[in-house]
Design an enzyme around this catalytic site. Structure first.
Site, mmCIF file in Angstrom:
data_model
loop_
_atom_site.group_PDB
_atom_site.id
_atom_site.type_symbol
_atom_site.label_atom_id
_atom_site.label_comp_id
_atom_site.label_asym_id
_atom_site.label_seq_id
_atom_site.Cartn_x
_atom_site.Cartn_y
_atom_site.Cartn_z
ATOM 1 C CB ILE A 117 28.167 33.301 8.714
ATOM 2 C CG1 ILE A 117 27.791 32.396 8.043
ATOM 3 C CG2 ILE A 117 27.160 34.873 9.477
ATOM 4 C CD1 ILE A 117 28.286 31.205 8.060
ATOM 5 C CB THR B 21 26.431 41.140 10.991
ATOM 6 O OG1 THR B 21 25.356 41.094 11.003
ATOM 7 C CG2 THR B 21 27.141 41.692 12.816
ATOM 8 C CD GLU C 133 23.128 33.714 12.527
ATOM 9 O OE1 GLU C 133 22.444 34.709 12.011
ATOM 10 O OE2 GLU C 133 23.261 32.529 11.448
ATOM 11 C CB THR D 74 22.161 37.543 3.552
ATOM 12 O OG1 THR D 74 21.727 36.721 4.747
ATOM 13 C CG2 THR D 74 21.164 38.022 3.561
#
Length: 440
Positions: free
Chosen positions: A157, A194, A279, A160
């Site tokens: 995902i 990540t 999440e 950010t």
């Protein structure tokens, strides 16, 4: 078999009665613990020190269908059965998998006390695949889901950015349609992603609306990353969870087929917020287990460590520290279990409405509890807790991971504020509905 150290396991795994766990949950836990111990936890510290997890581990988990449980419950049953996946370890049928199974999986994956090794395997599956499952059209799903669900390709995902973390509405990465209308041309940067460095496809938040359009101008695209022209990626050195592969991504005129749009243009903010609920709950579960590891390690240490002529456990101040952290831990653990149980009883829309804000609060509180447990562990281990080797190594490693639970998925202060704002919004909506009903 050794007696479990106090605080080392949730009460239901210590033989105490629980009203929420069924036999299927107990079989699931008993089946997955040995697998995860053998294939992950027995090497977790070594891999975290090396700052990476060997490639074969992802494949080992994929072959055993042990990436599937990272998805939000209920599982995509039709897709899994089509791919020949009818049961998980312990004989759990995919159609029976609920959020308590999900909680148990996240808890077991964090039993080493380290979030990085487990996160290197599951983060992309847990948060990158669901937007395609929930909002992608049939064509998009057919293109990507078979490879992703079988673990043949990896996802992440990508939301950010350097200047847009918790402030999602201010994302600046743009996706502009080409003159021919066949592609989105994507430009911008993503940071702290990540798993990004290993990723084939990302579910990415982009701005398709004009500058200044805020959340209303956001959309989501499946953006290929690995070996894609215009995409450059590099690892970021973070304090903890290093093996999870935190990544900086630059996108320079990246051509993405318009068919890779997830859902509808301009609906990205809604998709992102919905995805955050899973999440945040997953983070809360893993963080609570990390707090258990830290506190129980400290408990075991002070039983045998002597100072001033007697075991540390005989010092009232030591017992006070353990008690304070333990009370917070067990309260948080009970709340996490309650939350997962409520998810099994509510319809999806009802859960999003009633629990959305509280999920942020649950995640924020988990970070607060972990900080208390990690502080306690380091202080009670003393110099050993400040050393990157030896008996206090786990306390030092977990201590460095505390910020990595309090910031991702929505920074702690933002989550605390969001929770109250959502509760106020829900309260007003229910009050208005009651008042409207009373006038009929």
């Amino acid at each position: 078999m050794a007696t479990p150290v106090p605080f080392s396991e949730p009460p239901w795994l210590l033989g105490l009665p629980s009203p929420i766990y069924k036999e299927t949950h107990r079989k699931w836990q008993a089946a997955i613990r040995p697998f995860i111990e053998e294939h992950l936890h027995s090497h977790a510290r070594e891999w975290e020190r090396a700052e990476t997890v060997p490639d074969h581990v992802f494949g080992d988990f994929a072959k055993a269908n042990m990436l599937i449980p990272a998805l939000p419950a209920p599982l995509p049953v039709a897709w899994l059965k089509r791919l020949g996946i009818h049961e998980l370890l312990g004989g759990v049928k995919v159609e029976e998998f609920d959020y308590l199974h999900s909680l148990i999986f996240a808890d077991e994956m964090a039993r080493s006390g380290l979030a990085g090794p487990g996160g290197s395997l599951t983060t992309g599956v847990a948060f990158g695949v669901p937007p395609i499952l929930k909002f992608g059209n049939k064509q998009l799903q057919e293109k990507y889901l078979p490879e992703l669900l079988k673990g043949e390709k990896r996802s992440c995902i990508a939301i950010t950015e350097p200047d847009a973390g918790s402030d999602v509405a201010n994302i600046t990465t743009t996706a502009v349609k080409s003159k021919c209308g066949k592609f989105y041309i994507v430009n911008g940067t993503k940071k702290w992603i990540t798993n990004g460095i290993w990723t084939d496809y990302s579910s990415m938040a982009v701005r398709t609306g004009p500058e200044g359009s805020g959340g209303a101008g956001l959309s989501m695209l499946v953006v290929p990353l690995k070996n894609t022209p215009g995409v450059s990626m590099r690892r970021l050195k973070v304090a903890g969870q290093i093996s999870a592969g935190t990544t900086y991504i630059e996108l320079d005129d990246v051509k993405v087929p318009v068919e890779n749009l997830i859902g509808q243009e301009g609906m990205g903010m809604r998709y992102i917020m919905t995805n955050f609920n899973h999440e945040r709950l997953t983070i809360a579960v893993g963080t609570t287990r990390q707090a258990r590891v830290a506190l129980s390690a400290a408990f075991e240490y002070v039983l045998k460590r002597e100072a001033f002529g007697k075991p540390l456990m005989d010092q009232p101040v030591v017992r006070h520290r353990l008690a304070k952290a333990g009370a917070l831990l067990e309260s948080q653990s009970a709340w996490v279990e309650q939350f997962a149980y409520q998810m099994t009883q509510l319809k999806k829309d009802d859960a999003d409405r009633e629990l959305g804000g509280l999920t942020g609060l649950l995640k924020a509180q988990a970070g607060i509890v972990l900080k208390e447990a990690a502080d306690t562990a380091v202080l009670l281990f003393g110099g050993n807790g400040f050393t990157r080797s030896g008996q206090g190594e786990i306390a030092e490693m977990i201590y460095r991971e505390v910020p990595g639970t309090r910031i991702p998925g929505g920074s702690e202060d933002v989550m605390l504020d969001l929770a109250v704002r959502q509760l106020v919004k829900l309260y007003k909506a229910k009050t208005q509905a009651l008042e409207a009903g009373s006038k009929l």
